[in-house]
Design a protein around this motif. Structure first.
Motif, PDB file in Angstrom:
ATOM      1  N   SER A  75       0.973  -1.229   0.080  1.00 43.59           N
ATOM      2  CA  SER A  75      -0.022  -0.235   0.041  1.00 43.59           C
ATOM      3  C   SER A  75       0.745   1.196   0.012  1.00 43.59           C
ATOM      4  O   SER A  75       2.013   1.151   0.281  1.00 43.59           O
ATOM      5  CB  SER A  75      -0.940  -0.063   1.228  1.00 43.59           C
ATOM      6  OG  SER A  75       0.078  -0.025   2.267  1.00 43.59           O
ATOM      7  N   ILE A  76       0.302   2.373  -0.344  1.00 45.02           N
ATOM      8  CA  ILE A  76       1.002   3.459  -0.429  1.00 45.02           C
ATOM      9  C   ILE A  76       0.522   4.580   0.689  1.00 45.02           C
ATOM     10  O   ILE A  76      -0.640   4.687   0.813  1.00 45.02           O
ATOM     11  CB  ILE A  76       0.795   4.256  -1.835  1.00 45.02           C
ATOM     12  CG1 ILE A  76       1.442   3.552  -2.945  1.00 45.02           C
ATOM     13  CG2 ILE A  76       1.306   5.759  -1.930  1.00 45.02           C
ATOM     14  CD1 ILE A  76       1.265   3.673  -4.495  1.00 45.02           C
ATOM     15  N   ASP A  77       1.339   4.892   1.501  1.00 51.51           N
ATOM     16  CA  ASP A  77       1.140   5.718   2.730  1.00 51.51           C
ATOM     17  C   ASP A  77       1.329   7.238   2.137  1.00 51.51           C
ATOM     18  O   ASP A  77       2.486   7.588   1.863  1.00 51.51           O
ATOM     19  CB  ASP A  77       1.975   5.529   3.690  1.00 51.51           C
ATOM     20  CG  ASP A  77       1.597   6.382   4.875  1.00 51.51           C
ATOM     21  OD1 ASP A  77       0.749   7.363   4.651  1.00 51.51           O
ATOM     22  OD2 ASP A  77       2.179   6.353   5.763  1.00 51.51           O
TER      23      ASP A  77
ATOM     24  N   THR B 218       3.776   9.467   3.968  1.00 52.30           N
ATOM     25  CA  THR B 218       5.076   9.103   3.740  1.00 52.30           C
ATOM     26  C   THR B 218       5.548   9.428   2.379  1.00 52.30           C
ATOM     27  O   THR B 218       6.800  10.125   2.174  1.00 52.30           O
ATOM     28  CB  THR B 218       5.398   7.558   3.778  1.00 52.30           C
ATOM     29  OG1 THR B 218       4.846   7.364   5.056  1.00 52.30           O
ATOM     30  CG2 THR B 218       6.801   7.238   3.732  1.00 52.30           C
ATOM     31  N   VAL B 219       4.713   9.432   1.328  1.00 55.18           N
ATOM     32  CA  VAL B 219       5.094  10.029  -0.069  1.00 55.18           C
ATOM     33  C   VAL B 219       5.441  11.398  -0.043  1.00 55.18           C
ATOM     34  O   VAL B 219       6.408  11.710  -0.389  1.00 55.18           O
ATOM     35  CB  VAL B 219       4.111   9.517  -1.142  1.00 55.18           C
ATOM     36  CG1 VAL B 219       4.036  10.228  -2.394  1.00 55.18           C
ATOM     37  CG2 VAL B 219       3.760   8.311  -1.015  1.00 55.18           C
TER      38      VAL B 219
ATOM     39  N   ALA C 117       6.309  13.067   2.573  1.00 56.90           N
ATOM     40  CA  ALA C 117       7.407  13.270   3.364  1.00 56.90           C
ATOM     41  C   ALA C 117       8.621  13.011   2.502  1.00 56.90           C
ATOM     42  O   ALA C 117       9.593  13.535   2.651  1.00 56.90           O
ATOM     43  CB  ALA C 117       7.198  12.350   4.713  1.00 56.90           C
ATOM     44  N   GLN C 118       8.431  11.841   1.712  1.00 52.93           N
ATOM     45  CA  GLN C 118       9.668  11.526   0.983  1.00 52.93           C
ATOM     46  C   GLN C 118      10.014  12.527  -0.205  1.00 52.93           C
ATOM     47  O   GLN C 118      11.058  12.688  -0.402  1.00 52.93           O
ATOM     48  CB  GLN C 118       9.508   9.942   0.312  1.00 52.93           C
ATOM     49  CG  GLN C 118       9.534   8.800   1.241  1.00 52.93           C
ATOM     50  CD  GLN C 118      10.813   8.877   1.980  1.00 52.93           C
ATOM     51  OE1 GLN C 118      11.135   9.568   3.044  1.00 52.93           O
ATOM     52  NE2 GLN C 118      11.525   7.632   1.697  1.00 52.93           N
ATOM     53  N   ILE C 119       8.803  13.140  -0.667  1.00 50.62           N
ATOM     54  CA  ILE C 119       9.354  13.967  -1.511  1.00 50.62           C
ATOM     55  C   ILE C 119       9.832  15.150  -1.069  1.00 50.62           C
ATOM     56  O   ILE C 119      10.761  15.846  -1.568  1.00 50.62           O
ATOM     57  CB  ILE C 119       7.795  14.516  -2.271  1.00 50.62           C
ATOM     58  CG1 ILE C 119       7.282  13.396  -3.455  1.00 50.62           C
ATOM     59  CG2 ILE C 119       8.142  15.758  -3.150  1.00 50.62           C
ATOM     60  CD1 ILE C 119       6.156  13.576  -3.750  1.00 50.62           C
TER      61      ILE C 119
ATOM     62  N   ASN D  44      11.577  15.230   1.746  1.00 46.04           N
ATOM     63  CA  ASN D  44      13.355  14.628   1.861  1.00 46.04           C
ATOM     64  C   ASN D  44      13.978  14.792   0.974  1.00 46.04           C
ATOM     65  O   ASN D  44      14.966  15.345   0.738  1.00 46.04           O
ATOM     66  CB  ASN D  44      12.915  13.250   2.619  1.00 46.04           C
ATOM     67  CG  ASN D  44      12.426  13.152   4.035  1.00 46.04           C
ATOM     68  OD1 ASN D  44      12.263  14.374   4.795  1.00 46.04           O
ATOM     69  ND2 ASN D  44      11.891  12.132   4.463  1.00 46.04           N
ATOM     70  N   PHE D  45      13.478  14.214  -0.405  1.00 44.30           N
ATOM     71  CA  PHE D  45      14.413  14.290  -1.609  1.00 44.30           C
ATOM     72  C   PHE D  45      14.578  15.645  -2.096  1.00 44.30           C
ATOM     73  O   PHE D  45      15.754  16.094  -2.519  1.00 44.30           O
ATOM     74  CB  PHE D  45      13.522  13.317  -2.810  1.00 44.30           C
ATOM     75  CG  PHE D  45      14.233  13.584  -3.936  1.00 44.30           C
ATOM     76  CD1 PHE D  45      15.481  12.779  -4.070  1.00 44.30           C
ATOM     77  CD2 PHE D  45      13.900  14.568  -5.092  1.00 44.30           C
ATOM     78  CE1 PHE D  45      16.037  13.015  -5.227  1.00 44.30           C
ATOM     79  CE2 PHE D  45      14.581  14.509  -6.154  1.00 44.30           C
ATOM     80  CZ  PHE D  45      15.549  13.545  -6.489  1.00 44.30           C
TER      81      PHE D  45
ATOM     82  N   VAL E 187      14.949  18.157  -0.031  1.00 48.88           N
ATOM     83  CA  VAL E 187      16.035  18.738   0.910  1.00 48.88           C
ATOM     84  C   VAL E 187      17.330  18.250   0.397  1.00 48.88           C
ATOM     85  O   VAL E 187      18.467  18.965   0.739  1.00 48.88           O
ATOM     86  CB  VAL E 187      15.400  18.398   2.308  1.00 48.88           C
ATOM     87  CG1 VAL E 187      16.455  18.678   3.326  1.00 48.88           C
ATOM     88  CG2 VAL E 187      14.233  19.368   2.703  1.00 48.88           C
ATOM     89  N   LEU E 188      17.196  16.935   0.233  1.00 48.38           N
ATOM     90  CA  LEU E 188      18.452  16.194  -0.036  1.00 48.38           C
ATOM     91  C   LEU E 188      18.882  16.867  -1.424  1.00 48.38           C
ATOM     92  O   LEU E 188      20.464  17.111  -1.421  1.00 48.38           O
ATOM     93  CB  LEU E 188      18.374  14.811  -0.332  1.00 48.38           C
ATOM     94  CG  LEU E 188      19.722  14.024  -0.534  1.00 48.38           C
ATOM     95  CD1 LEU E 188      20.428  13.918   0.622  1.00 48.38           C
ATOM     96  CD2 LEU E 188      19.350  12.514  -0.654  1.00 48.38           C
ATOM     97  N   VAL E 189      18.299  17.160  -2.373  1.00 49.81           N
ATOM     98  CA  VAL E 189      18.741  17.884  -3.570  1.00 49.81           C
ATOM     99  C   VAL E 189      19.475  19.129  -3.077  1.00 49.81           C
ATOM    100  O   VAL E 189      20.450  19.388  -3.541  1.00 49.81           O
ATOM    101  CB  VAL E 189      17.568  18.020  -4.670  1.00 49.81           C
ATOM    102  CG1 VAL E 189      18.226  18.972  -5.928  1.00 49.81           C
ATOM    103  CG2 VAL E 189      17.200  16.815  -5.332  1.00 49.81           C
TER     104      VAL E 189
ATOM    105  N   LEU F 161      20.379  19.932  -0.178  1.00 50.63           N
ATOM    106  CA  LEU F 161      21.795  19.766   0.792  1.00 50.63           C
ATOM    107  C   LEU F 161      22.988  19.296  -0.346  1.00 50.63           C
ATOM    108  O   LEU F 161      24.105  19.860   0.126  1.00 50.63           O
ATOM    109  CB  LEU F 161      21.602  18.766   1.784  1.00 50.63           C
ATOM    110  CG  LEU F 161      20.527  19.433   2.856  1.00 50.63           C
ATOM    111  CD1 LEU F 161      20.340  18.090   3.869  1.00 50.63           C
ATOM    112  CD2 LEU F 161      21.386  20.445   3.548  1.00 50.63           C
ATOM    113  N   LEU F 162      22.815  18.276  -1.150  1.00 48.40           N
ATOM    114  CA  LEU F 162      23.899  17.986  -2.054  1.00 48.40           C
ATOM    115  C   LEU F 162      24.396  19.043  -2.960  1.00 48.40           C
ATOM    116  O   LEU F 162      25.545  19.218  -3.232  1.00 48.40           O
ATOM    117  CB  LEU F 162      23.587  16.910  -2.682  1.00 48.40           C
ATOM    118  CG  LEU F 162      23.370  15.486  -1.818  1.00 48.40           C
ATOM    119  CD1 LEU F 162      22.968  14.263  -2.633  1.00 48.40           C
ATOM    120  CD2 LEU F 162      24.402  15.143  -0.751  1.00 48.40           C
TER     121      LEU F 162
END
Lengths: 230, 252
Positions: B2-4, B7-8, B10-12, B14-15, B17-19, B21-22
């Protein structure tokens, strides 16, 4: 047996449960960012590069080279996006050899989120490169009859991206867990090795496909079409 | 499976933010460092090319300077060589001239010595000849040389009277010259003979040490001589022939 780390709630913040997917994603972010900060902390042109900086330069230049081979219009923003995709996915998958590690990419929510990010990035890059009219017109090529098919194709790209990555990573972890119960001393090691290989390949495929999609959207109509790889 | 969606989302987030940061801590530092290093390498290569061009230019100047110095040295050497040759030629020419002058001086001195020797020999020979002649006349005939000469001259005057009168012209004086003074008797005898041949002539007697033994008579523009000079000349010819026969160069 848990098929996804979404179901593992580690703690709650303001009533919302923070699952293992998010926590381990933060861990990956912390590892990548911390390593980058440490290696590039005292980076000056007059200081000869050390071995760690050389490793980072090799990684970045390799990613840049792959993007330049695919994209007709090299764009540093594409490096930021696709490079981060690749580094995040490969780090998540490689850390699967750490006992107790829950790869965020084994969560369909994570892969769906990454696929959504790609789906959003494609039109953004396309509009930024060709303008809104030019990008929307690409959906009616070669004629207006193809409009629904292009829209379906665009959506299916995201779905296939998400399912492919999730399925490969999750299946590897599930098979390793199953074999751990059947033959705990030999097969899990072999499957973990295969899982590492699969994780590297899937990270490469996900990043390359995202690059291809974005490059296709940003390419001029008469420019050579970027090659698709699966 | 299933898709939460929370969370989706949050992961977007997070991604993204990671972009960021890197991009902040990885891509930009690395790429900027690479760009800076490439720029530095390009600058150093450009500087190296400039330095190389300067070095090549300096090398060309150096080569030209060496060639110029070499040519100048060769020119100086040629000039010095020419000067040395000229100096040598001048020294040789001077030495040759000095040698020739010394040879000429020695030749002149040798000839002068030979001439003086010949003259001295001639004088001594003539003196000896005259002395022998006097002695022979005195021993064999009891007469002196001057007496025989005066007698001979007196004997020839009558035959020559016409020519002497013509030569005397308007002159009324006859001069008799001898090496030594004649005895008075001979003077009177000779004066009488001359006046017999030339009646209007006044006779004078003179001496000349440079004259050969004998006497000479000068009347107007004519001069008659009875001396041993011709015989001493013959003696000189005999001596010269003897010298030539012995290989001695001519003293004259």
């Amino acid at each position: 047996m848990q098929l996804t780390p979404d179901e593992m709630i580690l703690f709650t913040i303001a009533g919302y449960g923070v699952n293992a997917t998010i926590v381990f994603t933060w861990a990956v972010m912390a590892i990548l960012t911390g390593a980058s900060m440490i290696i590039t902390w005292n980076l000056r042109p007059d200081v000869p590069p050390n071995r760690w900086r050389t490793v980072l330069e090799a990684i970045v230049l390799t990613i840049q080279g792959q993007i330049d081979e695919i994209s007709a219009q090299p764009d540093r923003r594409l490096l930021y996006f696709s490079g981060t995709l690749f580094l995040f996915i490969i780090t998540s998958n490689m850390l699967a050899i750490v006992p107790g590690w829950q790869a965020p990419t084994a969560s369909l929510s994570t892969t769906a989120g990454l696929a959504l990010a790609v789906l959003v990035a494609v039109p953004l890059f396309g509009i930024g490169s060709r303008g809104l009219g030019g990008y929307l017109h690409s959906y009616m090529e070669p004629n207006i009859i193809m409009l629904p098919f292009n829209i379906i194709g665009e959506a299916s790209r995201g779905i296939s991206l998400a399912i492919r990555l999730y399925g490969n990573v999750m299946s590897g972890a599930v098979i390793a867990a199953i074999l751990l119960g059947v033959a705990p001393f030999f097969f899990p090691v072999v499957m973990d090795m295969l899982g590492l290989l699969t994780g590297v390949i899937q990270a490469y495929i996900f990043a390359i496909l995202a690059t291809v999609y974005i490059s296709s959207a940003t390419a001029a109509p008469d420019a050579p079409t970027a090659k698709e790889q699966t | 499976m299933s898709i939460d969606w929370i969370t989706v989302a949050a992961q977007i987030a997070n991604f993204l933010v990671l972009v960021w940061l890197l991009r902040r801590f990885l891509y930009r530092p690395i790429l900027d460092g690479i760009d800076a290093r490439e720029a530095q390498i390009t600058q150093r290569m450009s500087e190296a090319a400039g330095i190389r061009a300067q070095a090549e230019e300096a090398e060309a100047r150096h080569e030209a300077e060496i060639a110029r110095l070499k040519a100048g040295r060769e020119g100086v050497l040629a000039e010095v060589r020419d000067e040395a040759e000229a100096e040598r030629d001048a020294l040789l020419s001077g030495a040759r001239e000095r040698l020739e002058a010394e040879q000429a001086a020695r030749e002149a001195a040798r000839k002068d010595e030979a001439r003086r020797f010949a003259a001295d020999l001639e004088l001594r020979g003539a003196s000896a000849l005259v002395a022998l002649l006097r002695k022979a006349l005195n021993d064999l005939a009891g007469e002196t040389l001057e007496e025989r000469i005066v007698a001979r001259a007196a004997g020839r005057l009558p035959a020559m009277a016409g020519d002497l009168a013509e030569a005397a012209g308007a002159s009324h004086e006859a001069i008799v010259t001898t090496q030594d003074a004649l005895p008075e008797a001979l003077q009177k005898q000779l004066a009488q003979q001359i006046r017999e041949a030339l009646p209007h002539i006044d006779v004078q007697f003179e001496t000349d040490t440079a004259q050969s033994p004998g006497l000479s008579l000068r009347v107007g523009g004519a001069q008659l001589g009875w001396t041993v000079a011709s015989y001493t000349d013959g003696l000189q010819a005999i001596l010269e022939d003897a010298h030539k026969a012995r290989g001695v160069p001519d003293a004259a």
